[in-house]
Design a protein around this motif. Structure first.
Motif, mmCIF file in Angstrom:
data_model
loop_
_atom_site.group_PDB
_atom_site.id
_atom_site.type_symbol
_atom_site.label_atom_id
_atom_site.label_comp_id
_atom_site.label_asym_id
_atom_site.label_seq_id
_atom_site.Cartn_x
_atom_site.Cartn_y
_atom_site.Cartn_z
ATOM 1 N N VAL A 220 0.842 -1.202 0.000
ATOM 2 C CA VAL A 220 0.000 0.000 0.000
ATOM 3 C C VAL A 220 0.876 1.251 0.000
ATOM 4 O O VAL A 220 0.617 2.216 -0.735
ATOM 5 N N ALA A 221 1.941 1.239 0.810
ATOM 6 C CA ALA A 221 2.848 2.391 0.866
ATOM 7 C C ALA A 221 3.568 2.593 -0.458
ATOM 8 O O ALA A 221 3.779 3.729 -0.899
ATOM 9 N N ILE A 222 3.951 1.486 -1.113
ATOM 10 C CA ILE A 222 4.628 1.585 -2.410
ATOM 11 C C ILE A 222 3.678 2.155 -3.463
ATOM 12 O O ILE A 222 4.034 3.052 -4.236
ATOM 13 N N ASN A 229 -0.855 5.910 -6.470
ATOM 14 C CA ASN A 229 -1.994 5.025 -6.731
ATOM 15 C C ASN A 229 -2.373 4.910 -8.208
ATOM 16 O O ASN A 229 -3.467 4.455 -8.533
ATOM 17 N N THR A 230 -1.463 5.315 -9.116
ATOM 18 C CA THR A 230 -1.697 4.992 -10.538
ATOM 19 C C THR A 230 -1.460 3.497 -10.758
ATOM 20 O O THR A 230 -1.966 2.918 -11.717
ATOM 21 N N GLU A 231 -0.654 2.884 -9.899
ATOM 22 C CA GLU A 231 -0.550 1.428 -9.828
ATOM 23 C C GLU A 231 -1.087 1.029 -8.457
ATOM 24 O O GLU A 231 -0.765 1.673 -7.452
ATOM 25 N N LEU A 232 -1.884 -0.022 -8.410
ATOM 26 C CA LEU A 232 -2.549 -0.420 -7.172
ATOM 27 C C LEU A 232 -1.806 -1.558 -6.489
ATOM 28 O O LEU A 232 -1.099 -2.335 -7.137
ATOM 29 N N PRO A 233 -1.948 -1.698 -5.163
ATOM 30 C CA PRO A 233 -1.258 -2.771 -4.439
ATOM 31 C C PRO A 233 -1.620 -4.147 -5.005
ATOM 32 O O PRO A 233 -2.783 -4.406 -5.324
ATOM 33 N N ALA A 234 -0.621 -5.008 -5.124
ATOM 34 C CA ALA A 234 -0.829 -6.350 -5.684
ATOM 35 C C ALA A 234 -0.718 -7.397 -4.582
ATOM 36 O O ALA A 234 0.260 -7.412 -3.831
ATOM 37 N N ASP A 235 -1.708 -8.261 -4.502
ATOM 38 C CA ASP A 235 -1.694 -9.341 -3.511
ATOM 39 C C ASP A 235 -1.238 -10.677 -4.092
ATOM 40 O O ASP A 235 -0.845 -11.576 -3.355
ATOM 41 N N GLU A 253 -0.635 -10.223 4.425
ATOM 42 C CA GLU A 253 -0.888 -8.860 4.903
ATOM 43 C C GLU A 253 0.402 -8.239 5.442
ATOM 44 O O GLU A 253 1.305 -8.947 5.896
ATOM 45 N N TYR A 254 0.489 -6.918 5.345
ATOM 46 C CA TYR A 254 1.659 -6.204 5.871
ATOM 47 C C TYR A 254 1.606 -6.225 7.394
ATOM 48 O O TYR A 254 0.665 -5.728 8.008
ATOM 49 N N ASP A 255 2.618 -6.834 8.007
ATOM 50 C CA ASP A 255 2.640 -6.974 9.460
ATOM 51 C C ASP A 255 4.084 -7.218 9.886
ATOM 52 O O ASP A 255 4.570 -8.352 9.879
ATOM 53 N N MET A 256 4.780 -6.146 10.249
ATOM 54 C CA MET A 256 6.197 -6.265 10.606
ATOM 55 C C MET A 256 6.401 -7.108 11.868
ATOM 56 O O MET A 256 7.374 -7.861 11.973
ATOM 57 N N ALA A 257 5.476 -6.997 12.806
ATOM 58 C CA ALA A 257 5.600 -7.788 14.034
ATOM 59 C C ALA A 257 5.499 -9.277 13.715
ATOM 60 O O ALA A 257 6.250 -10.099 14.258
ATOM 61 N N THR A 399 -1.807 -21.637 -6.716
ATOM 62 C CA THR A 399 -1.908 -21.770 -5.262
ATOM 63 C C THR A 399 -0.575 -22.214 -4.676
ATOM 64 O O THR A 399 -0.105 -21.671 -3.663
ATOM 65 N N HIS A 400 0.051 -23.195 -5.302
ATOM 66 C CA HIS A 400 1.344 -23.671 -4.813
ATOM 67 C C HIS A 400 2.404 -22.572 -4.881
ATOM 68 O O HIS A 400 3.176 -22.388 -3.924
ATOM 69 N N LEU A 401 2.461 -21.838 -5.983
ATOM 70 C CA LEU A 401 3.444 -20.758 -6.108
ATOM 71 C C LEU A 401 3.200 -19.673 -5.058
ATOM 72 O O LEU A 401 4.142 -19.118 -4.492
ATOM 73 N N HIS A 402 1.926 -19.384 -4.798
ATOM 74 C CA HIS A 402 1.589 -18.376 -3.793
ATOM 75 C C HIS A 402 2.002 -18.843 -2.400
ATOM 76 O O HIS A 402 2.611 -18.082 -1.632
ATOM 77 N N GLU A 403 1.715 -20.085 -2.068
ATOM 78 C CA GLU A 403 2.049 -20.605 -0.750
ATOM 79 C C GLU A 403 3.553 -20.825 -0.580
ATOM 80 O O GLU A 403 4.069 -20.778 0.534
ATOM 81 N N ASP A 404 4.244 -21.046 -1.698
ATOM 82 C CA ASP A 404 5.705 -21.161 -1.645
ATOM 83 C C ASP A 404 6.372 -19.801 -1.417
ATOM 84 O O ASP A 404 7.559 -19.736 -1.112
ATOM 85 N N ALA A 405 5.599 -18.728 -1.616
ATOM 86 C CA ALA A 405 6.062 -17.348 -1.341
ATOM 87 C C ALA A 405 7.325 -16.988 -2.128
ATOM 88 O O ALA A 405 8.171 -16.242 -1.646
ATOM 89 N N ILE A 406 7.421 -17.503 -3.338
ATOM 90 C CA ILE A 406 8.638 -17.295 -4.136
ATOM 91 C C ILE A 406 8.595 -15.978 -4.900
ATOM 92 O O ILE A 406 9.611 -15.493 -5.400
ATOM 93 N N TYR A 407 7.397 -15.372 -5.000
ATOM 94 C CA TYR A 407 7.239 -14.062 -5.639
ATOM 95 C C TYR A 407 6.674 -13.079 -4.616
ATOM 96 O O TYR A 407 5.750 -13.416 -3.874
ATOM 97 N N ILE A 408 7.218 -11.877 -4.613
ATOM 98 C CA ILE A 408 6.641 -10.805 -3.793
ATOM 99 C C ILE A 408 5.933 -9.843 -4.745
ATOM 100 O O ILE A 408 6.578 -9.011 -5.387
ATOM 101 N N PRO A 409 4.593 -9.953 -4.884
ATOM 102 C CA PRO A 409 3.877 -9.011 -5.741
ATOM 103 C C PRO A 409 3.948 -7.610 -5.126
ATOM 104 O O PRO A 409 3.856 -7.457 -3.903
ATOM 105 N N LEU A 410 4.113 -6.606 -5.945
ATOM 106 C CA LEU A 410 4.199 -5.228 -5.454
ATOM 107 C C LEU A 410 2.986 -4.421 -5.892
ATOM 108 O O LEU A 410 2.173 -4.031 -5.071
ATOM 109 N N THR A 411 2.856 -4.176 -7.209
ATOM 110 C CA THR A 411 1.730 -3.397 -7.714
ATOM 111 C C THR A 411 1.241 -3.967 -9.025
ATOM 112 O O THR A 411 1.974 -4.604 -9.771
ATOM 113 N N TYR A 412 -0.057 -3.708 -9.303
ATOM 114 C CA TYR A 412 -0.632 -4.032 -10.604
ATOM 115 C C TYR A 412 -0.503 -2.806 -11.500
ATOM 116 O O TYR A 412 -0.908 -1.717 -11.109
#
Length: 412
Positions: A220-222, A229-235, A253-257, A399-412
């Motif tokens: 969201v910050a990016i 916000n010309t590019e939207l947050p990517a999940d 979700e963004y959660d540093m803790a 689903t497997h790629l998402h759960e493997d967390a091998i990509y960090i989506p940033l924006t669409y």
């Protein structure tokens, strides 16, 4: 498998000519495909090139493609410019395009009348075009590599239009959105900006580290700070608007803790200098970006600071585009910026390429325990003639790629 699923027959429109007067018939189209197949190794990033067996032209109005196996995206891939742009056989060098061409001669509504490499090209209306004549009779396309120079050229009236992704930074877009003298138009999302994590790196091989990085990334910050916000947050790796990608995936979700807690529980403890370590390995990672992209450098510096709060030392390295792409292809990176291929390649063509060294996906995924299953699903997708089954397979792989967390989506 029935042959009817492996042979495509095209009936060629009569009366179409290239701008040099050569007929665009089945024989001319076959000459183009023969040239492409001669140089097949250069085009294997496109799955169709692995399956295209042969072509023939039994007569001037009939062209046939023979495939080794059914391939449902074939018509889509035939419609892409690279490598299937059809040129006049007279423009080939000894019947080949492997070593370049003598001219750029097509059949479209415009003909190229002048080109100065890396400077400009002039297109004029093709008076012999078979379809509707274009309303704009002359178009000059200028090559202006520098972002600020492009902006100045627009403001001075030297150019009328800047078009394409990454051609303007977000600050310029925001400025023009509120300007009376200029207009801005943005499409719906066509691809996803993301970071690829190389699972072969000893630190990133730990899925807990990859998931911690996901939670430590404030999309969201990016989107707001860098792109206004010309590019939207990517999940997710692909936007839900992409075919077959509207599936139920739980965002990180963004959660540093939470990110810190994941690392603590996985045994990555801060050392005396604040950098986390485990079993003698320090949490030091490199982030590679395209030095031609002001945006990537800005995001890289932001993430370096954010990840540093967690005790992750990130070194930044910017390289010119060809070097950056070569390192990506060869897996010579820890973390690297990338962008989805966009339409019409997503998701089928870009996912097919994950199974070989085309971009960084293959190297990044190589150490995943479910890599073979993901690849098998993608392989079946490409030959499936059942859209329901295709959706099941896409859902499995994504689903497997998402759960493997091998990509960090940033924006669409």
């Amino acid at each position: 498998m029935p042959d009817i699923l492996k042979v495509y027959t095209f009936h060629i429109r009569k009366g179409v000519t290239f701008t040099d007067g050569t007929p665009c018939d089945a024989f001319a189209i076959k000459a183009n495909f023969d040239a492409i197949l001669e140089n097949r190794a250069r085009h294997t990033w496109l799955e169709m090139m692995h399956l295209l067996e042969k072509v023939d032209a039994p007569d001037a109005q009939t062209f046939r493609i023979f495939m080794k196996a059914p391939y449902w995206p074939m018509l889509t891939e035939l419609g892409v410019t690279r490598p299937f742009a059809i040129i006049s056989p007279k423009a080939m060098k000894n019947g080949s395009t492997k070593n370049g061409v003598t001219a750029y001669v097509g059949t479209g509504p415009y003909k190229l009348t002048k080109v100065v490499t890396d400077e400009y090209a002039v297109f004029e209306a093709n008076e012999n075009y078979w379809g509707e004549q274009p309303k704009i009779k002359r178009v000059v396309v200028k090559v202006i590599p520098d972002n600020q120079t492009r902006i100045l050229a627009l403001e001075k009236g030297e150019i009328d239009l800047i078009w394409g992704k990454n051609m303007l930074d977000a600050d310029a877009l925001n400025k023009y959105k509120d300007s009376k003298g200029f207009g801005v138009a943005l499409s719906a999302p066509t691809s996803t900006r993301h970071i690829v994590l190389n699972g072969q790196n000893p630190v990133l091989a730990d899925i807990h580290v990859r998931k911690a990085l996901q939670h430590a990334t404030n999309r969201v910050a990016i989107a707001k700070g860098v792109f206004h916000n010309t590019e939207l947050p990517a999940d997710t790796l692909y936007a839900r608007s992409v075919p077959y990608c509207d599936i139920d995936l739980k965002p990180y979700e963004y959660d540093m803790a939470k990110a810190a807690r994941i690392l603590d529980e996985a045994g990555w403890k801060p050392g005396s200098d604040g950098i986390r370590q485990k079993d003698g390995k320090r949490m030091e990672l490199g982030l590679l970006y395209n030095s031609n992209s002001v945006t990537e450098k800005t995001i890289a510096e932001y993430l370096q600071h954010e990840y540093g709060k967690l005790g992750i030392k990130v070194s930044l390295r910017g390289e010119e585009e060809q070097s950056y792409r070569d390192n990506m292809k060869n897996g010579l990176f820890d973390m690297i910026f990338n962008i989805c291929w966009g339409m019409p390649y997503d998701p089928q063509s870009s996912m097919a390429a994950m199974r070989q060294r085309v971009y960084g996906d293959y190297a990044a995924q190589l150490s995943l325990p479910d890599k073979a299953q993901i690849d098998a699903a993608i392989t079946e997708i490409m030959s499936s003639t059942d859209p329901v089954r295709r959706q099941e397979l896409f859902t499995f792989a994504l689903t497997h790629l998402h759960e493997d967390a091998i990509y960090i989506p940033l924006t669409y």
